[in-house]
Design an enzyme around this catalytic site. Structure first.
Site, PDB file in Angstrom:
ATOM      1  N   LYS A  35       0.990  -1.189   0.250  1.00  0.00           N
ATOM      2  CA  LYS A  35      -0.188   0.112   0.385  1.00  0.00           C
ATOM      3  C   LYS A  35       0.770   1.411   0.402  1.00  0.00           C
ATOM      4  CE  LYS A  35      -0.368   0.026   5.432  1.00  0.00           C
ATOM      5  NZ  LYS A  35      -1.239  -0.756   6.224  1.00  0.00           N
ATOM      6  N   ARG A 130     -10.778  -0.023  13.831  1.00  0.00           N
ATOM      7  CA  ARG A 130     -10.391   0.415  13.213  1.00  0.00           C
ATOM      8  C   ARG A 130     -11.022   0.345  12.180  1.00  0.00           C
ATOM      9  NH1 ARG A 130      -3.911   1.282  11.395  1.00  0.00           N
ATOM     10  NH2 ARG A 130      -4.731  -0.569   9.834  1.00  0.00           N
ATOM     11  N   TYR A 244      15.944  30.304   7.929  1.00  0.00           N
ATOM     12  CA  TYR A 244      14.685  30.888   8.648  1.00  0.00           C
ATOM     13  C   TYR A 244      14.808  31.105   9.343  1.00  0.00           C
ATOM     14  CZ  TYR A 244      12.261  30.501   3.843  1.00  0.00           C
ATOM     15  OH  TYR A 244      11.583  30.797   2.566  1.00  0.00           O
ATOM     16  N   MET A 292      11.266  24.004   2.503  1.00  0.00           N
ATOM     17  CA  MET A 292      10.378  23.393   1.058  1.00  0.00           C
ATOM     18  C   MET A 292      11.059  22.789   0.304  1.00  0.00           C
ATOM     19  SD  MET A 292       7.596  24.798  -1.293  1.00  0.00           S
ATOM     20  CE  MET A 292       6.728  25.940  -0.208  1.00  0.00           C
TER      21      MET A 292
END
Ligand SMILES: *Cc1c(COP(=O)(O)O)cnc(C)c1O
Length: 349
Positions: A35, A130, A244, A292
């Site tokens: 998956k 679940r 940053y 990013m």
């Protein structure tokens, strides 16, 4: 070229499958969970390598993933869909011969009405709450479902990565009770369940993370290596800042390498200031925040700055990187971004 290179060692993948297969008895079939694009490593290539090694049953989360695996493998292998038979999935399930794991009476009804005679499995809830039918629900439809010959009756363990957790034995007992007298093939164990021992194995196991080199399969060979290109380097005087928020301040004269990959590529912000990149065995700490598309790395201690630095490799596994980022190996792998060039090392014949 500024894109990173994700190298996927299909030989290690196949070796991990064989090692997990060897942990269960000869009568137990070992499937493979592919998956989420084969845990981020490329479902088609992963599935083909595993099929070549003898895997006959694959597990995916949703029907669309099953369709991609069928396209990669062709007819033959069984492809089981954990989310079952959802509205809108009938054509895919029917035309591509997928096997939905039916999770509710609603899904059971939908499947038997839309595709009578088509393969199916049943997923039971043994306490994780679940997916799957609850004991009472199962009791109500059990005879109807069994009369149609399920390909698989399965459940999933909530705490299998903690061998001593009392939930394991509890779920095992509930599963045994719910499948008593059933002749259909049974499945309870993913990677963690395989490691719990033979009583958890039943007929079919469904390992995922262990195939891809992750915990809790401690003996796994690493499968993913990630190398990132250095775009430029610069010298810093003591007291200069990086990135940053000025979160890195040079405590000495330093050299900073700017590397091409960031949180948009799955190198999550939580790694900032904690994780390292590697040149061979030499660690180079991240300096400042993850952006990013870029990482800034303190390479002061390297005699020479290389063209590439590794963030996944022999000295920093998926799990050690995950730990540095406060997450789990599963999340690191499945977050690996679409921008990397994926390179596959074929399994040895
Ligand atoms: C993801 C999943 C697996 C595989 O689990 P791993 O821990 O990766 O081995 C098996 N079964 C179900 C139902 C799953 O959701």
């Amino acid at each position: 070229m500024a894109t990173g290179t994700l190298t996927v060692d299909l030989d290690a993948l196949v070796a991990n499958w064989r090692a997990l297969d060897a942990l269960s008895g000869a009568g137990v079939e070992t499937g493979a969970c592919v998956k989420a694009d084969g845990y981020g490593l490329g479902a088609a290539r992963v599935a083909r390598a595993l099929a070549g090694a003898g895997v006959r049953r694959f597990f995916v989360a949703v029907a669309e993933e099953g369709a991609a695996i069928r396209q990669a493998l062709g007819p033959g292998p069984e492809i089981c869909v954990f989310s079952g038979h959802m509205r809108g999935d009938t054509d895919m399930i029917g035309d591509l011969d997928l096997t939905p794991m039916l999770n509710s009476v609603d899904q059971l009804t939908r499947h038997f009405e839309a595709l009578p005679g088509h393969a199916f499995g049943v997923q039971l809830d043994t306490g994780m709450n679940r997916l799957g039918m609850e004991p009472a629900e199962w009791g109500a439809v059990r005879e109807i479902a069994l009369a149609r010959g399920p390909a698989l009756v399965m459940s999933h363990l909530a705490c299998a990565d903690e061998p001593r957790h009392e939930m394991n034995a509890k779920q095992l007992a509930v599963f045994r009770e719910m499948v008593a007298g059933i002749e259909a093939p049974l499945s309870l164990a993913a990677t963690g369940g395989i490691l719990l021992g033979a009583e958890y194995h039943f007929d079919i196991t469904r390992p995922g993370i262990g195939l891809y080199g992750g915990q809790p399969f401690a003996e796994a060979r690493p499968v993913a290596q990630l190398s990132l290109p250095v775009i430029q380097t610069r010298p810093l005087a003591m007291g200069e800042t990086v990135g940053y928020g000025n979160s890195f301040v040079a405590q000495r004269a330093a050299t900073i390498a700017t590397v091409s990959a960031g949180y948009a590529d799955g190198l999550i912000r939580a790694m900032g200031g904690v994780a390292q990149l590697y040149h061979g065995p030499t660690p180079c700490p991240l300096a400042g925040r993850v952006s990013m598309d870029l990482l800034t790395v303190d390479v002061t201690d390297l005699p020479e700055v290389p063209q590439m630095l590794d963030i996944l490799g022999p000295d920093q596994t998926v799990d050690s990187l995950a730990e540095a980022a406060g997450t789990i190996g599963y999340e690191i792998l499945t977050a690996l971004g679409a921008r990397y060039t994926r390179r596959y090392l074929e399994p040895a014949a």
